[in-house]
Design a protein around this motif. Structure first.
Motif, mmCIF file in Angstrom:
data_model
loop_
_atom_site.group_PDB
_atom_site.id
_atom_site.type_symbol
_atom_site.label_atom_id
_atom_site.label_comp_id
_atom_site.label_asym_id
_atom_site.label_seq_id
_atom_site.Cartn_x
_atom_site.Cartn_y
_atom_site.Cartn_z
ATOM 1 N N VAL A 43 0.867 -1.178 0.000
ATOM 2 C CA VAL A 43 0.000 0.000 0.000
ATOM 3 C C VAL A 43 0.901 1.224 0.000
ATOM 4 N N ALA A 44 0.771 2.048 -1.049
ATOM 5 C CA ALA A 44 1.534 3.297 -1.153
ATOM 6 C C ALA A 44 0.624 4.421 -0.686
ATOM 7 N N LEU A 45 0.839 4.878 0.528
ATOM 8 C CA LEU A 45 -0.031 5.861 1.170
ATOM 9 C C LEU A 45 0.649 7.223 1.227
ATOM 10 N N PRO A 46 0.038 8.236 0.621
ATOM 11 C CA PRO A 46 0.629 9.576 0.711
ATOM 12 C C PRO A 46 0.733 10.032 2.168
ATOM 13 N N ALA A 47 1.871 10.571 2.523
ATOM 14 C CA ALA A 47 2.096 11.028 3.897
ATOM 15 C C ALA A 47 1.046 12.045 4.325
ATOM 16 N N GLY A 48 0.568 12.841 3.396
ATOM 17 C CA GLY A 48 -0.427 13.856 3.716
ATOM 18 C C GLY A 48 -1.767 13.308 4.171
ATOM 19 N N ARG A 49 -2.019 12.044 3.927
ATOM 20 C CA ARG A 49 -3.268 11.430 4.390
ATOM 21 C C ARG A 49 -3.177 10.934 5.818
ATOM 22 N N LEU A 50 -1.969 10.887 6.364
ATOM 23 C CA LEU A 50 -1.796 10.422 7.743
ATOM 24 C C LEU A 50 -2.065 11.559 8.721
ATOM 25 N N ASP A 51 -2.838 11.243 9.737
ATOM 26 C CA ASP A 51 -3.110 12.196 10.801
ATOM 27 C C ASP A 51 -1.801 12.606 11.473
ATOM 28 N N GLU A 52 -1.753 13.822 11.974
ATOM 29 C CA GLU A 52 -0.540 14.324 12.646
ATOM 30 C C GLU A 52 -0.107 13.411 13.792
ATOM 31 N N ASP A 53 -1.053 12.717 14.419
ATOM 32 C CA ASP A 53 -0.703 11.802 15.511
ATOM 33 C C ASP A 53 0.241 10.695 15.059
ATOM 34 N N PHE A 54 0.197 10.347 13.787
ATOM 35 C CA PHE A 54 1.090 9.308 13.280
ATOM 36 C C PHE A 54 2.548 9.710 13.485
ATOM 37 N N PHE A 55 2.827 10.983 13.321
ATOM 38 C CA PHE A 55 4.212 11.476 13.388
ATOM 39 C C PHE A 55 4.628 11.880 14.803
ATOM 40 N N SER A 56 3.709 11.822 15.745
ATOM 41 C CA SER A 56 3.998 12.083 17.146
ATOM 42 C C SER A 56 4.017 10.729 17.856
ATOM 43 N N LEU A 57 5.198 10.167 18.020
ATOM 44 C CA LEU A 57 5.305 8.781 18.454
ATOM 45 C C LEU A 57 4.720 8.512 19.834
ATOM 46 N N ALA A 88 11.707 17.621 13.677
ATOM 47 C CA ALA A 88 11.154 17.894 15.004
ATOM 48 C C ALA A 88 11.302 16.729 15.979
ATOM 49 N N SER A 89 11.734 15.553 15.496
ATOM 50 C CA SER A 89 11.717 14.393 16.379
ATOM 51 C C SER A 89 12.847 13.414 16.076
ATOM 52 N N SER A 90 13.766 13.284 17.005
ATOM 53 C CA SER A 90 14.837 12.307 16.822
ATOM 54 C C SER A 90 14.283 10.887 16.908
ATOM 55 N N ALA A 91 13.242 10.694 17.710
ATOM 56 C CA ALA A 91 12.625 9.363 17.813
ATOM 57 C C ALA A 91 12.003 8.962 16.480
ATOM 58 N N LEU A 92 11.360 9.901 15.802
ATOM 59 C CA LEU A 92 10.780 9.610 14.494
ATOM 60 C C LEU A 92 11.879 9.322 13.481
ATOM 61 N N ARG A 93 12.977 10.071 13.537
ATOM 62 C CA ARG A 93 14.100 9.801 12.628
ATOM 63 C C ARG A 93 14.598 8.373 12.817
ATOM 64 N N ALA A 94 14.695 7.940 14.065
ATOM 65 C CA ALA A 94 15.159 6.577 14.356
ATOM 66 C C ALA A 94 14.156 5.545 13.831
ATOM 67 N N LEU A 95 12.884 5.809 14.017
ATOM 68 C CA LEU A 95 11.851 4.890 13.529
ATOM 69 C C LEU A 95 11.908 4.769 12.008
ATOM 70 N N VAL A 96 12.020 5.887 11.327
ATOM 71 C CA VAL A 96 12.076 5.870 9.864
ATOM 72 C C VAL A 96 13.318 5.116 9.391
ATOM 73 N N SER A 97 14.440 5.376 10.014
ATOM 74 C CA SER A 97 15.680 4.692 9.641
ATOM 75 C C SER A 97 15.554 3.182 9.839
ATOM 76 N N GLU A 98 15.023 2.784 10.981
ATOM 77 C CA GLU A 98 14.850 1.363 11.278
ATOM 78 C C GLU A 98 13.838 0.727 10.328
#
Length: 122
Positions: A43-57, A88-98
């Motif tokens: 599933v290729a989901l545009p990031a803009g469709r994700l609620d802001e809560d998705f990016f706030s871990l 804005a988030s080192s935790a999100l950077r780590a999640l994306v990298s992993e």
């Protein structure tokens, strides 16, 4: 454009419409999973469709959504620019990298980058 399943790099991918409904709940994610079961592997989901809560871990929403895709053996590709969230988030950077190092959930800037990832794992 509606969500459409197409072959990309030899893989069936449900490319979601950027103007489609937001994914703001786990049930919204399950709706996408159900639609993808009609033949898609990714599933290729545009990031803009994700609620802001998705990016706030701290909300755990990203983990819940990602786990649903893993449980149903579907790959999720979040497509688009998330650089503001990453800054804005080192935790999100780590999640994306992993995540990008795994085979289940990827964060890619565009569909061409997704195609390259799909060709690399084929």
């Amino acid at each position: 454009m509606a969500d459409v399943t197409q072959e990309r790099a030899g893989v069936q991918v449900m490319v979601c419409d950027p103007a489609g409904p937001p994914v703001a709940t786990v049930e919204d994610a399950l709706d996408l999973i159900g639609a993808a079961f009609l033949g898609a592997e990714v599933v290729a989901l545009p990031a803009g469709r994700l609620d802001e809560d998705f990016f706030s871990l701290g909300t755990r929403f990203a983990g819940e959504v990602m786990q649903k895709f893993v449980n149903y053996r579907l790959r999720l590709a979040v497509v688009g620019d998330i650089s503001a969230h990453l800054a804005a988030s080192s935790a999100l950077r780590a999640l994306v990298s992993e995540s990008n190092a795994s085979g289940h959930v990827w964060f890619v800037p565009d569909l061409e980058a997704l195609d390259a990832r799909l060709r690399a794992v084929a």
